[in-house]
Scaffold this motif. Structure first.
Motif, PDB file in Angstrom:
ATOM      1  N   THR A 194       0.809  -1.223   0.000  1.00 24.29           N
ATOM      2  CA  THR A 194       0.000   0.000   0.000  1.00 24.29           C
ATOM      3  C   THR A 194       0.841   1.272   0.000  1.00 24.29           C
ATOM      4  O   THR A 194       0.283   2.375  -0.049  1.00 24.29           O
ATOM      5  N   GLY A 195       2.157   1.119   0.049  1.00 25.14           N
ATOM      6  CA  GLY A 195       3.009   2.312   0.038  1.00 25.14           C
ATOM      7  C   GLY A 195       4.398   1.970  -0.476  1.00 25.14           C
ATOM      8  O   GLY A 195       4.884   0.855  -0.274  1.00 25.14           O
ATOM      9  N   ASN A 227      12.684   9.942  -5.845  1.00 23.76           N
ATOM     10  CA  ASN A 227      11.417   9.385  -5.384  1.00 23.76           C
ATOM     11  C   ASN A 227      10.961   8.342  -6.389  1.00 23.76           C
ATOM     12  O   ASN A 227      11.619   8.107  -7.418  1.00 23.76           O
ATOM     13  N   VAL A 228       9.825   7.712  -6.122  1.00 19.71           N
ATOM     14  CA  VAL A 228       9.339   6.646  -7.008  1.00 19.71           C
ATOM     15  C   VAL A 228       9.027   7.185  -8.398  1.00 19.71           C
ATOM     16  O   VAL A 228       9.385   6.577  -9.415  1.00 19.71           O
ATOM     17  N   SER A 229       8.390   8.337  -8.469  1.00 15.63           N
ATOM     18  CA  SER A 229       8.015   8.915  -9.758  1.00 15.63           C
ATOM     19  C   SER A 229       9.232   9.206 -10.628  1.00 15.63           C
ATOM     20  O   SER A 229       9.250   8.904 -11.831  1.00 15.63           O
ATOM     21  N   GLU A 230      10.275   9.789 -10.044  1.00 11.76           N
ATOM     22  CA  GLU A 230      11.483  10.103 -10.820  1.00 11.76           C
ATOM     23  C   GLU A 230      12.183   8.830 -11.289  1.00 11.76           C
ATOM     24  O   GLU A 230      12.708   8.768 -12.410  1.00 11.76           O
ATOM     25  N   GLU A 234       8.794   8.762   2.323  1.00 12.02           N
ATOM     26  CA  GLU A 234       7.917   8.711   1.146  1.00 12.02           C
ATOM     27  C   GLU A 234       6.978   7.510   1.215  1.00 12.02           C
ATOM     28  O   GLU A 234       5.799   7.609   0.873  1.00 12.02           O
ATOM     29  N   ALA A 235       7.495   6.368   1.672  1.00 12.89           N
ATOM     30  CA  ALA A 235       6.691   5.150   1.733  1.00 12.89           C
ATOM     31  C   ALA A 235       5.511   5.289   2.689  1.00 12.89           C
ATOM     32  O   ALA A 235       4.374   4.924   2.357  1.00 12.89           O
ATOM     33  N   TYR A 257      11.726   1.404   0.457  1.00  9.60           N
ATOM     34  CA  TYR A 257      10.836   0.802   1.454  1.00  9.60           C
ATOM     35  C   TYR A 257       9.454   0.582   0.862  1.00  9.60           C
ATOM     36  O   TYR A 257       8.985   1.377   0.036  1.00  9.60           O
ATOM     37  N   LEU A 258       8.842  -0.519   1.282  1.00  7.32           N
ATOM     38  CA  LEU A 258       7.474  -0.841   0.906  1.00  7.32           C
ATOM     39  C   LEU A 258       6.655  -1.006   2.183  1.00  7.32           C
ATOM     40  O   LEU A 258       7.150  -1.547   3.183  1.00  7.32           O
ATOM     41  N   VAL A 259       5.418  -0.558   2.151  1.00  5.23           N
ATOM     42  CA  VAL A 259       4.496  -0.792   3.257  1.00  5.23           C
ATOM     43  C   VAL A 259       3.637  -1.990   2.889  1.00  5.23           C
ATOM     44  O   VAL A 259       2.909  -1.965   1.891  1.00  5.23           O
ATOM     45  N   LEU A 260       3.763  -3.048   3.677  1.00  6.82           N
ATOM     46  CA  LEU A 260       2.953  -4.249   3.481  1.00  6.82           C
ATOM     47  C   LEU A 260       1.837  -4.253   4.519  1.00  6.82           C
ATOM     48  O   LEU A 260       2.078  -3.996   5.699  1.00  6.82           O
ATOM     49  N   GLU A 261       0.623  -4.549   4.074  1.00  4.78           N
ATOM     50  CA  GLU A 261      -0.504  -4.596   5.010  1.00  4.78           C
ATOM     51  C   GLU A 261      -1.372  -5.814   4.729  1.00  4.78           C
ATOM     52  O   GLU A 261      -1.522  -6.243   3.574  1.00  4.78           O
ATOM     53  N   ALA A 262      -1.920  -6.373   5.805  1.00  7.74           N
ATOM     54  CA  ALA A 262      -2.902  -7.425   5.649  1.00  7.74           C
ATOM     55  C   ALA A 262      -4.120  -6.850   4.927  1.00  7.74           C
ATOM     56  O   ALA A 262      -4.422  -5.662   5.038  1.00  7.74           O
TER      57      ALA A 262
END
Length: 395
Positions: free
Chosen positions: A7-8, A18-21, A84-85, A228-233
């Motif tokens: 989710t992030g 950043n991710v976009s660049e 950013e994440a 970094y990634l945000v992992l969520e159930a």
């Protein structure tokens, strides 16, 4: 079994802040490998590297840390990508401090990016610098924990080049098993004399931008970055944008050599097989392989051999290390985000600098657009035979 959703995302590399660049540079086929501006080393003028754009002073200012002490470059890059994440995932301060929110980061060099300062402090040749508590592999993780009030499970992984891929693997397992509802996973590494001198001693640093899977490949380029990634159930995602799902993962070790993979690709084959099988799919479902692809003679040949043993027909594949350089402990998370960008935008990013492919099935040579990418296999193969593969899927 609980679904694990992304989710992030946040990142900083030599091709973007950043991710976009980063996505824009991948689309344009624009490498970030060149001479360095901030890295102070004998080899800075001799070899190309994947250096992030901003100096430490610029990073501190942009992050509101101008008056803070003890932040190494690894810490600063980690903070940049982490912030950013969590913003991307719309996480609140209260959610970050919940006991079922975990943080698993990764690094190989950590605070040893300050090689000279570490030597001065360790040998009592200084009066004691602001970095006395910043030299460990986990120092960046501890900075994040303190700043954001993280109270849940936390860990810092160092399995060489597969470090942050293993952070993602462990985070997914925590969620699937119900031990956490949300896990922020990733890693950070900065350029350092410690790693540059070590890789140079192995004679695997190229004097030119690396050319993965090319007959004339002669080594890798070291890079720096953080991701970094945000992992969520699934039940925690609510109405958020979901970028992808962690579908499967595999981890193996062929224990062949401290700095080389076995010719039989024992660990690589096992990690890829575990990843695909744990995702509950056949190999024909994989649309794209984000290869480890360092540009060294050993790695590229072994990885392609491993793929040929598992796939009846090797799918589209490419290495993105010719864009960023090899970011070591950050590489697994960097390339997981690149894989997710392929899924979200239905694109396959090209392999740069390959003129004479080593296999009949060459890597992707130019940007492929409007091509459905539902499942990506992302490989991270580290020193000591530490092999990790992830399957990321369209959510």
């Amino acid at each position: 079994m609980k679904r694990v959703l992304v989710t992030g995302m946040g990142m900083v590399t030599a091709i973007g802040n950043n991710v976009s660049e980063n996505h824009r540079s991948l689309r344009l086929g624009r490498t970030g490998i060149s001479k360095t501006a901030h890295f102070d080393s004998h080899y800075a003028s001799l070899l190309p590297f994947g250096e992030c754009e901003h100096s430490n002073e610029e990073l501190k200012k942009s992050l509101g840390l101008a008056e803070s002490t003890g932040y190494t470059r690894t810490c600063l890059l980690a903070e940049k990508a982490f912030s950013e994440a969590i913003e991307s995932a719309q996480l609140t301060s209260a959610q970050l401090s919940e006991y079922d929110t975990a943080l698993i980061s990764a690094s190989t060099v950590g605070g040893m990016c300050l090689t000279d300062q570490l030597y001065e402090d360790a040998n009592l040749k200084s009066d004691g610098s602001e970095y006395l508590e910043s030299y460990s592999s986990a120092s960046h993780t501890l900075k994040l924990i303190k700043k954001y009030g993280i109270r849940g499970f936390n860990d810092t992984i160092n399995t060489a080049c597969s470090s942050s891929a293993n952070a993602i693997l462990l985070g997914a397992r925590l969620i699937r098993s119900g031990r956490a509802k949300r896990v922020i996973v990733g890693g950070a590494d900065s350029l350092a004399k410690y790693t540059v001198n070590g890789f140079n001693a192995l004679k695997i640093l190229s004097e030119f931008p690396c050319k993965p899977f090319d007959e004339n490949r002669d080594g890798l380029n070291l890079g720096e970055g953080a991701a970094y990634l945000v992992l969520e159930a699934e039940e925690m995602a609510g109405g958020k944008q979901v970028y992808a799902e962690i579908k499967g993962f595999g981890n193996a070790n062929d224990a062949h050599h401290p700095s080389a993979m076995s010719d039989e690709a024992v660990g690589a084959i096992r990690s890829m097989r575990q990843a695909v099988e744990s995702a509950g799919m056949g190999y024909e479902a994989i649309d794209y392989v984000n290869a480890h692809g360092t540009g060294t003679p050993n790695n590229d040949a072994v990885e392609l051999f491993g793929l040929s043993q598992l796939f009846e027909k090797i799918p589209f594949y490419s290495s993105t290390k010719a864009y960023t350089g090899h970011t070591l402990g950050a590489a697994g998370a960097v390339e997981a985000i690149f894989s997710i960008l392929s899924i979200v935008h239905s694109e396959v990013f090209p392999n740069l600098h390959t003129v004479s492919p080593i296999a009949p099935e060459p890597p992707v040579g130019s940007l492929i657009r409007n091509h459905p990418v539902n499942y990506v296999l992302s490989n991270s193969f580290g020193f000591g035979g530490n092999c990790t593969s992830l399957v990321l899927g369209r959510a």
